[in-house]
Enzyme design. Structure first.
Site, PDB file in Angstrom:
ATOM      1  N   ASP A   1       6.560  13.255   9.555  1.00 21.82           N
ATOM      2  CA  ASP A   1       7.565  14.152  10.134  1.00 21.82           C
ATOM      3  C   ASP A   1       8.119  15.177   9.170  1.00 21.82           C
ATOM      4  O   ASP A   1       9.012  15.944   9.521  1.00 21.82           O
ATOM      5  CB  ASP A   1       8.737  13.321  10.665  1.00 21.82           C
ATOM      6  CG  ASP A   1       9.480  12.603   9.537  1.00 21.82           C
ATOM      7  OD1 ASP A   1       8.825  11.837   8.805  1.00 21.82           O
ATOM      8  OD2 ASP A   1      10.692  12.816   9.398  1.00 21.82           O
ATOM      9  N   GLU A   2       7.611  15.231   7.962  1.00 21.65           N
ATOM     10  CA  GLU A   2       8.219  16.031   6.910  1.00 21.65           C
ATOM     11  C   GLU A   2       7.171  16.925   6.272  1.00 21.65           C
ATOM     12  O   GLU A   2       6.043  16.486   6.013  1.00 21.65           O
ATOM     13  CB  GLU A   2       8.818  15.080   5.868  1.00 21.65           C
ATOM     14  CG  GLU A   2       9.509  15.734   4.706  1.00 21.65           C
ATOM     15  CD  GLU A   2       9.970  14.706   3.686  1.00 21.65           C
ATOM     16  OE1 GLU A   2      10.601  15.112   2.696  1.00 21.65           O
ATOM     17  OE2 GLU A   2       9.683  13.495   3.857  1.00 21.65           O
TER      18      GLU A   2
END
Length: 361
Positions: free
Chosen positions: A103-104
């Site tokens: 997610d990053e």
């Protein structure tokens, strides 16, 4: 001057769970392993954080802090699907996307004409799309380099963003606590505090020679980062530097013989994962990690191009002999040979540590 955006979804696993089951919203929620098998919290929502629950905390401790905590097992199929959607959104703005996790990611939007060339507006638009298309929230940091963009993305969490303009870098970093420098953990921060160093401005009083003398190669990174300097490019082709498998046991392994019994299934799982790598990799080091019942831990490693069970066995003997106590966790792994020189120097938040992956349970 680069324009770097660091995007980071808020409590990602928990956010996906709340998206798919809205009845979980507003309740303390964590994703992780069961307390009975010494599970660990992978992530938790902000309601759980209000009780002191944190990622990487033992599940048993999390329940002591928050008895009403709702614990869910991870569902990586759904998390990976959400990740694919998120990365597709990022790549609509630039091809220079360096994922750090599901997610990053860092995005280099230098020279991009979208949103009138404004990195701030691009970040706002990306966050709006993640909310609308994926159903979760994201935070963002905008800055001239990777280090500062990651610091900035934490500044207004959750569901916010923060900009560090080039002309503000020096003043912003000067008052930044040294604990915000990636690689400066509690031990290093405490060590610096004893020397009167609390902020990056304080650390600037130390010259390069002193920093290298105290911290080795990491001292070079400290010298640069405390001045807001970070020349690392965003690398879409960032390669994996290591691979490992570890297991936490429901009951302590009482002695070295019991550890050797558990070594074979660990190695079998490691070989399965190694065989599933997308491309062949050359091995440089073999490593064994041991965490004892009192939570102290150690690793033993050796240069080895083709580790066999016997080599990992010798490393286990070496690591176990340092304490000779009951063992709660074992891990085996390798570092790959084709990593860049200096990449293990402790300065890059995009680096994946040898035992940073989620354990098998």
């Amino acid at each position: 001057m680069r324009k770097i955006i660091h995007c980071d979804c808020d409590c990602f696993y928990a956010a996906v769970e709340m998206r798919d089951d809205p009845t979980l919203r507003g309740k303390p929620l964590a994703v992780g392993g069961q307390a009975e098998v010494r599970g660990v919290i992978a992530t938790c929502n902000y309601e759980a954080r209000a009780f002191g629950v944190r990622s990487a905390m033992s599940t048993a401790r999390a329940f002591r802090l928050c008895p009403q905590l709702i614990l869910l097992p991870p569902d990586f199929r759904r998390y990976r699907e959400a990740s694919r959607q998120i990365l597709a959104i990022y790549r609509d703005y630039t091809s220079l996307v360096e994922p750090l996790s599901l997610d990053e990611a860092y995005l280099d939007v230098s020279g991009i004409n979208l949103c009138q060339g404004s990195a701030t507006r691009m970040a706002e638009e990306i966050r709006t799309r993640v909310r609308a298309e994926v159903g979760i929230t994201a935070s963002a940091g905008i800055a001239p380099n990777k280090f500062l963009s990651k610091v900035a993305s934490d500044w207004n969490k959750p569901d916010g963003q923060f900009v560090i303009r080039p002309q503000d870098v020096d003043a912003f970093v000067a008052v930044l606590p040294v604990g915000n420098i990636f690689g400066v953990g509690k031990v290093t921060a405490a060590r610096l505090q004893k020397c009167g160093v609390r902020t990056c401005g304080d650390l600037r009083a130390w010259d390069m020679a002193r920093l290298v003398g105290e911290f080795g190669r990491f001292g070079v990174a400290l010298y640069q980062l405390c001045r807001g300097i970070d020349e690392r490019p965003v690398r879409p082709d960032r390669i994996r530097k290591s691979l490992s498998v570890e297991r936490t046991y429901a009951h302590d392994l009482p002695d070295l013989a019991a550890c050797h019994t558990e070594l074979s299934p660990l190695i079998a799982e490691f070989r399965r994962r190694f065989a599933n790598l997308s491309a062949p990799r050359s091995v440089h080091n073999a490593t064994v990690k041991v965490k004892f019942a009192d939570f102290t831990q150690t690793t033993a490693e050796c240069v080895c191009a083709s580790p066999e069970e016997g080599i990992w066995g010798v490393l286990l003997d070496e690591a176990y002999a340092r304490q000779g106590k009951a063992v709660r966790l074992l891990g085996v792994g390798v570092r790959f040979a084709d990593i860049e020189d200096g990449s293990r120097g402790g300065g890059g938040e995009g680096q994946v540590g040898l035992f940073d992956s989620l354990p098998i349970c």
